[in-house]
Scaffold this motif. Structure first.
Motif, short mmCIF file in Angstrom:
data_model
loop_
_atom_site.label_atom_id
_atom_site.label_comp_id
_atom_site.label_asym_id
_atom_site.label_seq_id
_atom_site.Cartn_x
_atom_site.Cartn_y
_atom_site.Cartn_z
N PRO A 226 47.79 42.47 38.03
CA PRO A 226 47.53 41.29 37.05
C PRO A 226 45.89 41.44 36.35
N ALA A 227 45.38 41.30 35.26
CA ALA A 227 44.69 40.76 34.74
C ALA A 227 43.29 39.76 35.48
N GLU A 228 43.69 39.81 36.08
CA GLU A 228 43.43 38.12 36.78
C GLU A 228 43.01 38.35 37.88
N ASN A 229 42.96 40.00 38.16
CA ASN A 229 42.89 40.22 39.36
C ASN A 229 41.25 40.96 39.38
N LEU A 230 40.93 41.30 37.91
CA LEU A 230 39.52 41.59 37.83
C LEU A 230 38.48 40.95 38.68
N VAL A 231 37.62 42.15 39.38
CA VAL A 231 36.34 41.26 39.61
C VAL A 231 35.02 41.32 39.12
N GLY A 232 35.01 40.19 38.76
CA GLY A 232 33.50 40.49 38.24
C GLY A 232 33.88 41.01 37.19
N PRO A 233 32.58 41.30 35.78
CA PRO A 233 32.65 41.96 34.76
C PRO A 233 33.53 42.67 34.31
N LEU A 234 34.30 43.67 33.24
CA LEU A 234 35.00 44.63 32.87
C LEU A 234 33.97 45.89 33.00
N ASN A 235 34.09 46.90 33.09
CA ASN A 235 33.18 47.95 33.29
C ASN A 235 31.44 48.06 33.72
N GLN A 236 31.72 46.79 34.86
CA GLN A 236 30.47 46.70 35.56
C GLN A 236 30.47 46.87 36.72
N GLY A 237 31.39 47.55 37.66
CA GLY A 237 31.89 48.02 39.38
C GLY A 237 30.56 48.21 39.89
N TRP A 238 30.02 49.03 38.94
CA TRP A 238 28.90 49.02 39.92
C TRP A 238 27.54 48.41 40.41
N ARG A 239 27.82 47.79 39.64
CA ARG A 239 26.34 46.40 40.07
C ARG A 239 28.08 46.21 41.15
N VAL A 240 28.47 45.35 41.32
CA VAL A 240 29.26 45.24 42.14
C VAL A 240 29.05 45.71 43.82
N ALA A 241 29.69 47.07 43.26
CA ALA A 241 29.29 48.05 44.40
C ALA A 241 28.12 47.65 45.36
N ASN A 242 27.11 48.35 43.92
CA ASN A 242 25.77 47.41 45.12
C ASN A 242 25.84 46.27 45.62
N GLY A 243 26.03 44.92 45.50
CA GLY A 243 26.05 44.63 45.92
C GLY A 243 27.36 43.82 47.38
N SER A 244 28.25 45.00 47.40
CA SER A 244 29.22 45.09 48.28
C SER A 244 28.77 46.02 49.66
N LEU A 245 27.80 46.61 49.32
CA LEU A 245 26.64 47.61 49.72
C LEU A 245 26.06 46.49 50.72
N GLY A 246 24.91 46.14 50.13
CA GLY A 246 23.41 45.30 49.49
C GLY A 246 24.38 44.28 51.33
N HIS A 247 25.66 43.33 51.20
CA HIS A 247 26.25 42.73 51.85
C HIS A 247 26.15 43.38 53.86
N GLU A 248 26.27 44.37 53.10
CA GLU A 248 26.41 45.38 54.48
C GLU A 248 25.15 46.02 55.36
N ARG A 249 24.32 46.50 54.26
CA ARG A 249 23.28 46.85 55.14
C ARG A 249 22.01 45.87 56.04
N THR A 250 22.18 44.19 54.78
CA THR A 250 20.63 43.26 55.17
C THR A 250 21.01 43.18 57.15
N LEU A 251 20.70 42.86 57.95
CA LEU A 251 20.69 42.71 58.79
C LEU A 251 21.74 44.27 59.17
N MET A 252 22.37 45.19 58.68
CA MET A 252 22.85 46.40 59.74
C MET A 252 22.04 46.73 61.18
N TRP A 253 20.30 47.06 60.82
CA TRP A 253 19.91 47.63 61.58
C TRP A 253 19.82 47.06 62.92
N LEU A 254 20.06 46.04 63.02
CA LEU A 254 20.13 44.79 64.27
C LEU A 254 20.96 45.58 65.41
N GLY A 255 21.81 45.64 64.40
CA GLY A 255 23.04 46.43 65.62
C GLY A 255 23.10 47.61 65.74
#
Length: 391
Positions: A226-255
């Protein structure tokens, strides 16, 4: 630099520590292990749901999303207390730490409540569909296609290294929606339920052993989303990717810092300890903690220094890997089979479930890949920290 915390932060730490002492699952209750990062035994679902309901799952979130509006420093001590006790707050780490977080950052209100909240409350689990054959570190080269057809996208392609996909309920999937755009553009993000016709998941064993089946190949054949399952704007997934990896990296060093601390506590070789190796491990851990504390202070002031996170990522993952290699060498043949720790088994994360020195060393290679490979991180450091030319 003052390496202590204010009284309100220490009070926050004490409150969380008291919660852990009062509510940790009993060892007998937690006997069933997670079979992948997409699988949650019932006791683990109850444990995660309790943390959500009390605001301790992701304290930085608002209460309606499992938190208590904690500051960055409070979030740090929360993770520190979990790491020190070798407790995992969720056995679906990518679902909680990356996918739900990305939905809260980029999703609609309907997506937040329909998908993010069930993931956070352990009602469903999620996997991350990023890497493909030929598009691992270079995510922008992905070729999985999604074509808009009325109110649905038609998805065709393949993902690989998709952790926990065979047990997950939904995939956060990066797809190409504009093949004519430059490769960093024309990417979009879709939520794809794994029960959708045309989705095939094939788990495969890692070299650490046949019991270690977390990775998957995932195939999409005319999958209607379903088109309603689009996360973020169409064709702007690179921004979402950077945000996704940013969530992963922010405190990764603590581990990584805590894993090096574990190594100092757990290593009991039958041969005399190599003092030079031990000193290097102590210094690397101290350097990582100091650099991480500086990054934490900047984050507390609202300054997200992405290149500094790349320095921490390379230092932490590679220093802990080198230390584990030396520990395995010193342990000799016993390192292939003997457990490395006496910590309660159910307190460990999925990554620590295979507990010989060999398994700990073998799994350390994932740390230099997940969240951005060391090679990619060095490119970021060269260009954005050192100011070197691109060629």
């Amino acid at each position: 630099m003052r390496l202590t915390f204010d009284d309100d932060v220490e009070a926050f730490r004490a409150e969380f520590a008291a919660f852990l002492e009062a509510n940790l699952p009993a060892e007998a209750e937690a006997a069933e292990r997670s079979r992948s990062t997409g699988h949650l035994p019932e006791w683990a679902r109850r444990w995660q749901r309790l943390q959500f309901d009390t605001g301790w799952l992701l304290p930085g979130n608002p209460p309606e999303f499992g938190g208590r509006n904690a500051t960055v420093v409070q979030q740090f001590v929360h993770l520190q207390e979990l790491s020190r006790r070798r407790i995992f707050h969720s056995f679906n780490p990518q679902g909680v730490g990356i996918i739900a977080a990305s939905l809260l950052s980029f999703g609609t209100e309907e997506q937040k409540h329909r998908w993010a909240v069930p993931i956070l409350r352990a009602e469903i689990t999620a996997a991350l569909g990023m890497s493909e054959p030929g598009a691992g570190s270079d995510l922008a080269s992905l070729r999985t296609r999604a074509v808009l057809d009325g109110d649905h996208f038609i998805v065709n392609g393949q993902k690989v290294w998709t952790s926990g996909a065979h047990d997950a309920d939904v995939l956060l999937t990066f797809v190409r929606t504009d093949p004519d755009a430059p490769k960093h553009k024309g990417i979009s993000v879709l939520l794809i339920p794994t029960s959708t016709p045309g989705v095939t998941r094939r788990p495969f064993a890692a070299f650490t052993g046949p019991e270690d089946k977390d990775f998957n190949e995932v195939f999409f054949e005319d999958v209607r989303v379903p088109a309603e399952n689009l996360v973020g704007p169409l064709n702007q997934g690179w921004r979402v990717a950077n945000g996704s990896l940013g969530h992963e990296r922010t405190l990764m060093w603590l581990g990584d810092a805590e894993r090096m601390g574990d190594l100092l506590r757990d290593f009991h070789p039958s041969t005399p300890l190599d003092k030079d190796w031990y000193a290097t491990l102590v210094m690397d851990r101290q350097a990582l903690n100091l650099l991480g504390s500086a990054a934490l202070a900047r984050a507390a002031r609202g300054d997200t220094d992405v290149p500094a996170l790349s320095v921490l990522k390379v230092l932490g993952s590679e220093a802990s890997q080198k230390a584990l290699e030396r520990a395995l060498e010193a342990a000799g043949p016993d390192g292939l089979t003997h457990p490395t720790t006496t910590a309660p088994y159910y307190h460990m994360s999925y990554d620590d479930a295979f507990a010989s020195w060999f398994h700990r060393y073998a799994r350390s290679f994932g740390g230099t890949i997940a969240g951005g490979t060391s090679e990619i991180q060095r490119t970021i450091i060269a260009e954005r920290v050192l100011g070197l030319p691109r060629r």
